[in-house]
Design an enzyme around this catalytic site. Structure first.
Site, PDB file in Angstrom:
ATOM      1  N   GLU A 165       0.942  -1.146   0.346  1.00 57.47           N
ATOM      2  CA  GLU A 165       0.552  -0.128  -0.013  1.00 57.47           C
ATOM      3  C   GLU A 165       0.112   1.429  -0.113  1.00 57.47           C
ATOM      4  O   GLU A 165       1.403   1.456   0.590  1.00 57.47           O
ATOM      5  CB  GLU A 165      -1.024   0.056   1.208  1.00 57.47           C
ATOM      6  CG  GLU A 165      -1.793   1.689   1.644  1.00 57.47           C
ATOM      7  CD  GLU A 165      -2.259   1.047   2.735  1.00 57.47           C
ATOM      8  OE1 GLU A 165      -3.074   1.709   2.603  1.00 57.47           O
ATOM      9  OE2 GLU A 165      -2.364   0.289   3.820  1.00 57.47           O
ATOM     10  N   GLU A 170     -12.370   1.715   6.116  1.00 54.40           N
ATOM     11  CA  GLU A 170     -11.213   1.457   6.611  1.00 54.40           C
ATOM     12  C   GLU A 170     -11.205   2.238   7.880  1.00 54.40           C
ATOM     13  O   GLU A 170      -9.894   3.275   7.770  1.00 54.40           O
ATOM     14  CB  GLU A 170      -9.803   1.678   6.130  1.00 54.40           C
ATOM     15  CG  GLU A 170      -8.353   1.402   6.081  1.00 54.40           C
ATOM     16  CD  GLU A 170      -6.917   1.894   6.103  1.00 54.40           C
ATOM     17  OE1 GLU A 170      -5.980   1.432   6.917  1.00 54.40           O
ATOM     18  OE2 GLU A 170      -7.021   2.517   5.305  1.00 54.40           O
TER      19      GLU A 170
END
Length: 275
Positions: free
Chosen positions: A148, A247
């Protein structure tokens, strides 16, 4: 599109609370935060793996992604001495082992800050060295890694779709793939869809939240200024088939259940506009 709950927002509650809520609210899966008191990789190896597997079975809620806590004290493979680097890499190898043992499809990592004295070349060489060793381990156990990109306020190493694509190209492993968190590109004024353009099928996962455009706070979908409905429409029209974890990290620690319920409702309403 399958929608997942990230359990980091429940870190002040027992892990079972997150599994129970994910089941009650009808999330499709869990992205499991790998930090204490929940699912720290060394604790899983020491016997607590059985506890998580029991929760998965009890609530019929799979863990699709395992996201170990790192990039800060005491683990950051982008900073510190050779001894510290080795400790961080060995920790992430253990995290990969535990991700596989959980039955997760992926273990997700990112890059910590490399400090202010290292050159760009030194940082990049350290990143590729680290990713190659981790990818070799991933291939040896048959368990993929997601990498990420983060915001520039979080790291000075991998902060864009171009950085991510370049790292994947350099390592060239079928088990090292990319993930897009929508906040970093939005903060950097980078098109979010750059990730799909530059990674293609290697963009295997999405972190879906909202942003105020000024800091890296992960806001409830619909509470910020990202045009999320239109982004989701674009992703669907362009054939994105991966999952999306909502998230919510630490902005809602006081009431994780309430916000987890609302977040899922908001995203599902956005998706229903185009399906």
């Amino acid at each position: 599109m399958e929608l997942g709950m990230f359990t980091s927002g429940y870190q002040r509650y027992p892990l079972e609370r997150a599994f129970s809520d994910a089941r009650r609210f009808r999330y499709d899966y869990i992205e499991l935060w790998g930090g204490r008191p929940h699912a720290f990789a060394p604790d899983l190896k020491a016997g607590e793996l059985k506890t998580v597997l029991t929760l998965m079975d009890r609530y019929e809620m799979p863990v699709r992604v395992y996201t170990p806590e790192h990039n800060a004290y005491p683990y950051n493979f982008m900073s510190g001495s050779e001894l510290q680097w080795r400790d961080s890499i060995d920790y992430l190898k253990l995290a990969l082992d535990m991700g596989k043992a959980l039955g997760a499809g992926y273990t997700l990592i990112s890059t910590g800050h490399g400090g202010y004295t290292a050159t760009r070349r030194e940082l990049w060489d350290r990143l590729i060295r680290s990713l190659r060793e981790l990818a070799d381990h991933a291939e040896s156990i048959g368990h993929p890694i997601l990498l990420e990109a983060l915001a520039p306020c979080e790291t000075n190493v991998c902060t864009s779709a171009s950085d991510l694509a370049e790292a994947l190209d350099a390592v060239n492993s079928p088990l090292l793939l990319g993930v897009c968190d929508v906040v970093p590109p939005y903060l950097s004024r980078e098109p979010i869809l750059n990730y799909l353009d530059k990674l293609g099928s290697r963009m295997a996962h999405l972190h879906l939240v909202d942003s105020n455009g000024t800091d890296d706070t992960h806001l409830l979908p619909g509470d910020g200024s990202i045009p999320l409905s239109e982004l989701l429409q674009e992703l669907l029209e362009r054939g994105y088939t991966g999952r999306a974890t909502i998230e919510l990290v630490t902005a809602y620690l006081n009431e994780p259940s309430l916000y987890a319920r609302r977040a899922l409702r908001n995203v599902r309403n956005m998706l229903e506009e185009y399906t």
